[in-house]
Motif scaffolding. Structure first.
Motif, PDB file in Angstrom:
ATOM      1  N   LYS A  61      54.146 -17.688  23.592  1.00 52.37           N
ATOM      2  CA  LYS A  61      53.047 -17.640  22.625  1.00 52.37           C
ATOM      3  C   LYS A  61      51.893 -16.785  23.142  1.00 52.37           C
ATOM      4  CE  LYS A  61      51.045 -20.733  19.276  1.00 52.37           C
ATOM      5  NZ  LYS A  61      50.955 -22.134  18.839  1.00 52.37           N
ATOM      6  N   ALA A  62      51.680 -16.771  24.452  1.00 48.38           N
ATOM      7  CA  ALA A  62      50.633 -15.931  25.030  1.00 48.38           C
ATOM      8  C   ALA A  62      50.919 -14.454  24.753  1.00 48.38           C
ATOM      9  CB  ALA A  62      50.499 -16.187  26.528  1.00 48.38           C
ATOM     10  N   GLY A  63      52.184 -14.070  24.778  1.00 44.01           N
ATOM     11  CA  GLY A  63      52.554 -12.693  24.449  1.00 44.01           C
ATOM     12  C   GLY A  63      52.263 -12.358  23.006  1.00 44.01           C
ATOM     13  N   ALA A  64      52.533 -13.298  22.109  1.00 43.68           N
ATOM     14  CA  ALA A  64      52.212 -13.092  20.697  1.00 43.68           C
ATOM     15  C   ALA A  64      50.701 -12.982  20.512  1.00 43.68           C
ATOM     16  CB  ALA A  64      52.782 -14.224  19.850  1.00 43.68           C
ATOM     17  N   GLN A  65      49.955 -13.826  21.214  1.00 42.41           N
ATOM     18  CA  GLN A  65      48.498 -13.779  21.116  1.00 42.41           C
ATOM     19  C   GLN A  65      47.967 -12.444  21.630  1.00 42.41           C
ATOM     20  OE1 GLN A  65      46.272 -16.390  19.857  1.00 42.41           O
ATOM     21  NE2 GLN A  65      45.131 -14.460  19.746  1.00 42.41           N
ATOM     22  N   ALA A  66      48.556 -11.922  22.692  1.00 44.58           N
ATOM     23  CA  ALA A  66      48.127 -10.623  23.228  1.00 44.58           C
ATOM     24  C   ALA A  66      48.363  -9.510  22.208  1.00 44.58           C
ATOM     25  CB  ALA A  66      48.863 -10.327  24.533  1.00 44.58           C
ATOM     26  N   ILE A  67      49.480  -9.568  21.491  1.00 43.36           N
ATOM     27  CA  ILE A  67      49.756  -8.573  20.449  1.00 43.36           C
ATOM     28  C   ILE A  67      48.701  -8.665  19.354  1.00 43.36           C
ATOM     29  CG2 ILE A  67      51.346  -8.022  18.555  1.00 43.36           C
ATOM     30  CD1 ILE A  67      53.643  -8.632  20.577  1.00 43.36           C
ATOM     31  N   VAL A  68      48.392  -9.879  18.920  1.00 43.76           N
ATOM     32  CA  VAL A  68      47.373 -10.076  17.886  1.00 43.76           C
ATOM     33  C   VAL A  68      46.028  -9.550  18.374  1.00 43.76           C
ATOM     34  CG1 VAL A  68      46.046 -11.846  16.653  1.00 43.76           C
ATOM     35  CG2 VAL A  68      48.546 -12.000  16.763  1.00 43.76           C
ATOM     36  N   ASP A  69      45.670  -9.869  19.611  1.00 45.89           N
ATOM     37  CA  ASP A  69      44.375  -9.455  20.154  1.00 45.89           C
ATOM     38  C   ASP A  69      44.217  -7.943  20.221  1.00 45.89           C
ATOM     39  OD1 ASP A  69      43.741 -12.145  20.459  1.00 45.89           O
ATOM     40  OD2 ASP A  69      44.113 -12.159  22.629  1.00 45.89           O
ATOM     41  N   LYS A  70      45.317  -7.207  20.449  1.00 43.80           N
ATOM     42  CA  LYS A  70      45.268  -5.752  20.569  1.00 43.80           C
ATOM     43  C   LYS A  70      45.376  -5.034  19.222  1.00 43.80           C
ATOM     44  CE  LYS A  70      47.257  -5.802  25.182  1.00 43.80           C
ATOM     45  NZ  LYS A  70      48.484  -5.572  25.954  1.00 43.80           N
ATOM     46  N   ASP A  71      45.698  -5.770  18.173  1.00 43.10           N
ATOM     47  CA  ASP A  71      45.824  -5.172  16.843  1.00 43.10           C
ATOM     48  C   ASP A  71      44.459  -4.658  16.392  1.00 43.10           C
ATOM     49  OD1 ASP A  71      46.152  -4.582  14.109  1.00 43.10           O
ATOM     50  OD2 ASP A  71      47.456  -6.315  13.785  1.00 43.10           O
ATOM     51  N   PRO A  72      44.361  -3.406  15.960  1.00 43.69           N
ATOM     52  CA  PRO A  72      43.081  -2.898  15.462  1.00 43.69           C
ATOM     53  C   PRO A  72      42.488  -3.753  14.341  1.00 43.69           C
ATOM     54  CG  PRO A  72      44.567  -1.080  15.838  1.00 43.69           C
ATOM     55  CD  PRO A  72      45.375  -2.336  16.016  1.00 43.69           C
ATOM     56  N   TYR A  73      43.315  -4.371  13.534  1.00 41.70           N
ATOM     57  CA  TYR A  73      42.786  -5.267  12.506  1.00 41.70           C
ATOM     58  C   TYR A  73      42.011  -6.432  13.137  1.00 41.70           C
ATOM     59  CZ  TYR A  73      44.672  -3.672   7.973  1.00 41.70           C
ATOM     60  OH  TYR A  73      44.916  -2.998   6.797  1.00 41.70           O
ATOM     61  N   THR A  74      42.450  -6.904  14.284  1.00 46.67           N
ATOM     62  CA  THR A  74      41.739  -7.982  14.960  1.00 46.67           C
ATOM     63  C   THR A  74      40.482  -7.443  15.636  1.00 46.67           C
ATOM     64  OG1 THR A  74      43.813  -9.177  15.337  1.00 46.67           O
ATOM     65  CG2 THR A  74      41.925  -9.793  16.710  1.00 46.67           C
ATOM     66  N   SER A  75      40.643  -6.394  16.433  1.00 50.53           N
ATOM     67  CA  SER A  75      39.506  -5.890  17.213  1.00 50.53           C
ATOM     68  C   SER A  75      38.388  -5.325  16.338  1.00 50.53           C
ATOM     69  CB  SER A  75      39.977  -4.840  18.224  1.00 50.53           C
ATOM     70  OG  SER A  75      40.541  -3.725  17.570  1.00 50.53           O
ATOM     71  N   GLN A  76      38.734  -4.845  15.140  1.00 54.08           N
ATOM     72  CA  GLN A  76      37.720  -4.280  14.244  1.00 54.08           C
ATOM     73  C   GLN A  76      37.156  -5.305  13.253  1.00 54.08           C
ATOM     74  OE1 GLN A  76      36.409  -1.142  14.637  1.00 54.08           O
ATOM     75  NE2 GLN A  76      37.645  -1.297  16.494  1.00 54.08           N
ATOM     76  N   GLY A  77      37.657  -6.532  13.293  1.00 59.44           N
ATOM     77  CA  GLY A  77      37.096  -7.587  12.454  1.00 59.44           C
ATOM     78  C   GLY A  77      37.712  -7.738  11.082  1.00 59.44           C
ATOM     79  N   VAL A  78      38.883  -7.155  10.845  1.00 60.55           N
ATOM     80  CA  VAL A  78      39.566  -7.320   9.564  1.00 60.55           C
ATOM     81  C   VAL A  78      40.197  -8.712   9.467  1.00 60.55           C
ATOM     82  CG1 VAL A  78      41.474  -6.485   8.114  1.00 60.55           C
ATOM     83  CG2 VAL A  78      39.996  -4.849   9.303  1.00 60.55           C
ATOM     84  N   VAL A  79      40.733  -9.206  10.584  1.00 58.11           N
ATOM     85  CA  VAL A  79      41.390 -10.509  10.608  1.00 58.11           C
ATOM     86  C   VAL A  79      40.341 -11.604  10.795  1.00 58.11           C
ATOM     87  CG1 VAL A  79      43.044 -11.974  11.851  1.00 58.11           C
ATOM     88  CG2 VAL A  79      43.555  -9.559  11.467  1.00 58.11           C
ATOM     89  N   ALA A  80      40.256 -12.494   9.806  1.00 55.81           N
ATOM     90  CA  ALA A  80      39.350 -13.639   9.902  1.00 55.81           C
ATOM     91  C   ALA A  80      40.005 -14.778  10.669  1.00 55.81           C
ATOM     92  CB  ALA A  80      38.957 -14.120   8.508  1.00 55.81           C
TER      93      ALA A  80
END
Length: 102
Positions: A61-80
């Motif tokens: 799950k930590a690997g999945a979380q790392a993928i989510v964290d690196k997604d531009p949608y996450t880092s740019q604030g698109v993902v709530a």
């Protein structure tokens, strides 16, 4: 051994930010698909609340979380919100491939 995770994204209502970030988000997902970490991804249909689904294969799950964290949608604030759940589908024609039993 890889594990399958379903990631459920809920987007903010900022459609301009989402559209501006979409090319970087899609390029990121293409790279994940090429390396085999992402099996499939897509946004919900237009009539649904803004968001999407990613099916990932990672060690944990930590690997999945790392993928989510690196997604531009996450880092740019698109993902709530991003909900990550381990997924082991037992039935259906693609279930063995998704669950790693193929």
């Amino acid at each position: 051994m890889s594990t399958t995770f379903a990631v459920i994204y809920t987007y903010t209502d900022d459609t301009a930010l989402r559209e501006a970030t979409r090319p970087a988000h899609r390029e990121y997902l293409r790279g994940l698909a090429e390396e085999g970490s992402m099996l499939i991804a897509g946004a919900w249909a237009p009539g649904e609340a803004p968001g999407g689904l990613l099916i990932l294969r990672t060690e944990d799950k930590a690997g999945a979380q790392a993928i989510v964290d690196k997604d531009p949608y996450t880092s740019q604030g698109v993902v709530a919100n991003a909900e990550i759940r381990e997924w082991v589908p037992p039935l259906g024609p693609v279930a063995p491939a998704i669950s790693g039993q193929a």
